[in-house]
Design a protein around this motif. Structure first.
Motif, mmCIF file in Angstrom:
data_model
loop_
_atom_site.group_PDB
_atom_site.id
_atom_site.type_symbol
_atom_site.label_atom_id
_atom_site.label_comp_id
_atom_site.label_asym_id
_atom_site.label_seq_id
_atom_site.Cartn_x
_atom_site.Cartn_y
_atom_site.Cartn_z
ATOM 1 N N GLY A 35 14.277 -3.593 -8.277
ATOM 2 C CA GLY A 35 13.909 -4.404 -7.126
ATOM 3 C C GLY A 35 14.393 -3.899 -5.791
ATOM 4 N N GLU A 36 14.758 -2.604 -5.713
ATOM 5 C CA GLU A 36 15.304 -2.101 -4.456
ATOM 6 C C GLU A 36 14.390 -1.078 -3.791
ATOM 7 O OE1 GLU A 36 20.084 -2.834 -4.959
ATOM 8 O OE2 GLU A 36 19.329 -0.806 -5.262
ATOM 9 N N THR A 37 13.100 -1.169 -4.054
ATOM 10 C CA THR A 37 12.161 -0.380 -3.265
ATOM 11 C C THR A 37 10.825 -1.104 -3.239
ATOM 12 O OG1 THR A 37 11.289 1.834 -2.833
ATOM 13 C CG2 THR A 37 11.228 1.077 -5.111
ATOM 14 N N HIS A 38 9.914 -0.588 -2.451
ATOM 15 C CA HIS A 38 8.632 -1.255 -2.236
ATOM 16 C C HIS A 38 7.647 -0.914 -3.349
ATOM 17 C CE1 HIS A 38 6.764 2.456 -0.086
ATOM 18 N NE2 HIS A 38 7.839 2.835 -0.746
ATOM 19 N N ASP A 39 6.532 -1.622 -3.343
ATOM 20 C CA ASP A 39 5.579 -1.536 -4.438
ATOM 21 C C ASP A 39 4.983 -0.145 -4.596
ATOM 22 O OD1 ASP A 39 3.981 -2.737 -6.519
ATOM 23 O OD2 ASP A 39 2.285 -2.626 -5.150
ATOM 24 N N PHE A 40 4.638 0.500 -3.505
ATOM 25 C CA PHE A 40 3.961 1.792 -3.553
ATOM 26 C C PHE A 40 4.732 2.805 -4.397
ATOM 27 C CE2 PHE A 40 3.244 5.960 -1.213
ATOM 28 C CZ PHE A 40 2.009 6.225 -1.779
ATOM 29 N N GLU A 41 6.044 2.874 -4.238
ATOM 30 C CA GLU A 41 6.858 3.873 -4.935
ATOM 31 C C GLU A 41 7.678 3.297 -6.085
ATOM 32 O OE1 GLU A 41 8.490 7.215 -2.272
ATOM 33 O OE2 GLU A 41 8.342 5.523 -0.892
ATOM 34 N N SER A 42 7.416 2.047 -6.458
ATOM 35 C CA SER A 42 8.284 1.386 -7.422
ATOM 36 C C SER A 42 8.228 2.007 -8.821
ATOM 37 C CB SER A 42 7.949 -0.101 -7.498
ATOM 38 O OG SER A 42 6.613 -0.301 -7.934
ATOM 39 N N ARG A 43 7.182 2.784 -9.113
ATOM 40 C CA ARG A 43 7.115 3.472 -10.408
ATOM 41 C C ARG A 43 6.991 4.992 -10.259
ATOM 42 N NH1 ARG A 43 3.389 0.410 -14.665
ATOM 43 N NH2 ARG A 43 4.482 1.921 -16.005
#
Length: 639
Positions: free
Chosen positions: A522-530
């Protein structure tokens, strides 16, 4: 008379102020009715992005005065924030993320509703819609409190203010909505987690209101730009053979490579709305070959560089009547908006002289070199040696070296003039900017050499370059530093906890804890979360790898002092990671400093921040390397 002084302590007219006021390069260039428009950052106005156009006498005119800030948060990195429809400019405004229309009179009027939560609706990648009476764009809707609680769709926003109309949603991520010339079909690019767009992205086409078909791309093929050529065909940049080449794709999916080559004519979609090619007519196309302007000729199947000293062109390429327009720069030229007439070779700078020009005598001349790793891989880099006509180092002495690590990590460095590099080289530092394994511009195989090896290949490539320059006697092997921001900050921190190459590091808005920097953490945004699943490995299978490589778990291994710089509104690499890292440093006896900046997101945009950060970095190196840099405040180091 040339003064002899210790490398790093030289006086230079390139102050932190001269770096800061230059700001970010112009971006989002376009042409409407023969008039060039663009956006430019204003560091002295708290990083506001202003919209500019050519005036009647070809001088730059500001279209929207403060406080209008032509920027958006789609993917947190933003997308094309404006377009022109007839006499009306349509743009996104940072403060509320709404779309506005402005016809030159009165105040801009909103075309989209005020979201129920701050920045809860975001729009980007604007392009003209049917009949010039609406815009097409990507809409993000925040659906919850987690950074990954975001939904996206393609929408049409009419100029009459009747509100956005949903066109559809094929993938979790989409970009580049384009209406066909006859107005019957819509094309766009889409991809899904865990892929990033440069891993795999699909070209979708649908009749308005009907289900879409995929014409190109796939899980391991990346479409990065698509433009309609006719109602029945598109020109598409994609990489089925491992290199972004230009194809003609029919509505039946039949694809023809217009000039097969092992060259990158496209690039990674970090922001939405890039243009790496522009048709010239007659089977010729302006293209970017690894940032350099070139001409692709369908008849001969060739790609030929254009003769110009502008070696780095932005992915804003336009061509009108044989004249190419974009933002471009070179080793001795800062990025500017330019027109280049391909027939006559005449070049015109469009945006005037936006900031104080620099004396070329203080500007470093980059040397492009290719180093070799222990396992035989090639490592491209640009080497910048000290340059200052008023100073020289002591006899037999060699300069300290700063290893600059670009972000991404699917990014790259080019040989365009960078004021922050000149700031250090004019004071007696050497700098090397490394395109380590994983960098863009060298084909898919080179990009994928970082797969599951982040924190290994990037660290070793940078260390190899630094060690080689030291062994050659070009730089002082006892005074090596590594610096970088974002993913470059990760590599800098990982280097300090895994190799003994460097004496110190400057770590800017970094990733430090891999487990936290995931969709679960939960410590980054959706675009780079994976993104990290490809770079490191999937969870929970590779949990040990995440823990072993995270610098936050190995503060006791730090090879030397560190300086951390962090924006407090960063949604990509949040300050919580740096906060925890620094807290674990306090009381260890290792010298360190931590500067935070209010109002800064990912990367520094405000002049005051850039000044403070550069001066702190210079003072930091002086304290570690044993010299006193003149004219900057002394940075307080804790232990």
């Amino acid at each position: 008379m040339v003064k002899i002084a210790q490398f790093g302590s030289w006086e230079s007219p390139l102050t932190a102020e001269t770096v800061a006021t230059a700001g970010v390069s112009p971006r989002w260039v376009d042409v409407h009715d023969g008039v060039v428009w663009w956006a430019e950052s204003r560091p002295t106005e708290e990083g506001r992005v202003a919209l500019m156009r050519e005036g009647p006498d070809r001088t730059p005119v500001e279209v929207l005065a403060a406080p209008w800030n032509v920027r958006n948060r789609v993917h947190e990195y933003g997308g094309r924030p404006w377009t022109v429809l007839g006499d009306t400019v349509v743009f996104t405004n940072w403060a509320d993320q709404r779309i506005y229309a402005y016809d030159g009179s009165g105040d801009p009027r909103p075309l989209t509703p005020m979201p129920a939560r701050g920045h809860g609706l975001r729009y980007g990648d604007l392009s003209p819609g049917p009949g010039g009476t609406s815009v097409l764009c990507v809409r993000e809707t925040v659906t919850g409190d987690r950074p990954t609680d975001v939904a996206r769709d393609l929408v049409e926003v009419p100029l009459d203010g009747t509100g956005p109309r949903t066109l559809g949603a094929s993938h979790h991520f989409m970009s580049g909505p384009r209406l066909s010339p006859d107005g019957t079909r819509l094309a766009w690019i889409g991809w899904d987690h865990p892929n990033m767009p440069w891993d795999g992205a699909e070209l979708c086409v649908a009749e308005i209101g009907q289900p879409h078909r995929v014409l190109a791309g796939g899980p391991r093929e990346s479409v990065c730009q698509a433009e309609w050529e006719s109602p029945d065909s598109l020109l598409v940049l994609t990489d089925p053979d491992g290199w972004w080449n230009l194809f003609r794709v029919g509505l039946d999916g039949a694809a023809v490579n217009l000039a097969p080559c092992e060259e990158e004519l496209g690039g990674p979609m970090w922001v939405l709305g890039g243009r790496w090619f522009a048709p010239l007519g007659g089977g010729r196309h302006a293209v970017l070959r690894s940032d350099r302007l070139a001409i692709l000729d369908e008849k001969t199947g060739t790609v030929t560089d254009v003769d110009t000293d502008l070696t780095a062109w932005s992915s804003d390429l336009l061509a009108v009547d044989g004249v190419v327009v974009a933002a471009a720069g070179g080793p001795q030229r800062e990025v500017a908006v330019v027109r280049l007439d391909l027939g006559t070779g005449v070049e015109t700078v469009v945006n005037g002289q936006p900031h104080e020009s620099l004396d070329p005598a203080y500007l470093p001349v980059p040397e492009h070199r290719v180093f070799t790793s222990d396992d035989g891989r090639k490592i491209p880099a640009f080497v910048y040696l000290p340059r200052n006509p008023g100073f020289a180092g002591p006899p037999e002495a060699v300069p300290p070296l700063l290893v600059h690590v670009h972000g991404g990590p699917t990014g790259k460095v080019s040989d365009v003039l960078k004021r922050d590099i000149a700031y250090f080289t004019s004071r007696g530092f050497g700098v090397v900017a490394v395109n380590y394994g994983g960098s863009a511009g060298y084909g898919r195989a080179f990009r994928e050499s970082l797969n599951e090896q982040w924190g290994v290949v990037d660290v070793h490539d940078c260390a190899t370059v630094a060690a080689t320059l030291a062994e050659e006697g070009v730089v002082d092997g006892t005074r090596l530093a590594v610096r970088g921001g974002s993913a470059g900050g990760w590599t800098a921190a990982a280097s300090m906890t895994s190799v003994s190459t460097y004496a110190c590091a400057t770590i800017m808005f970094p990733i430090l804890d891999l487990t936290g920097w995931t969709s679960e953490g939960g410590e980054t945004h959706d675009f780079e979360s994976r993104y990290i699943e490809g770079l490191v490995g999937t969870l929970p299978e590779h949990a040990d790898r995440y823990a072993d490589r995270s610098p936050s778990n190995h503060v006791d291994r730090l090879a030397g002092p560190v300086l951390l710089l962090q924006g407090l509104e960063d949604e990509v690499c949040p300050p919580e990671q740096a906060d925890r890292f620094v807290a674990s440093l306090d009381g260890t006896g290792l010298p360190h400093a931590y500067l935070t900046f209010e109002g800064e997101q990912h990367g520094f945009r405000r002049a005051s921040t850039v000044i403070a950060a550069l001066e702190a970095e210079l003072s930091f190196y002086g304290q570690v390397f044993g010299f006193t840099p003149p004219g900057v405040p002394v940075l307080e180091l804790k232990s």
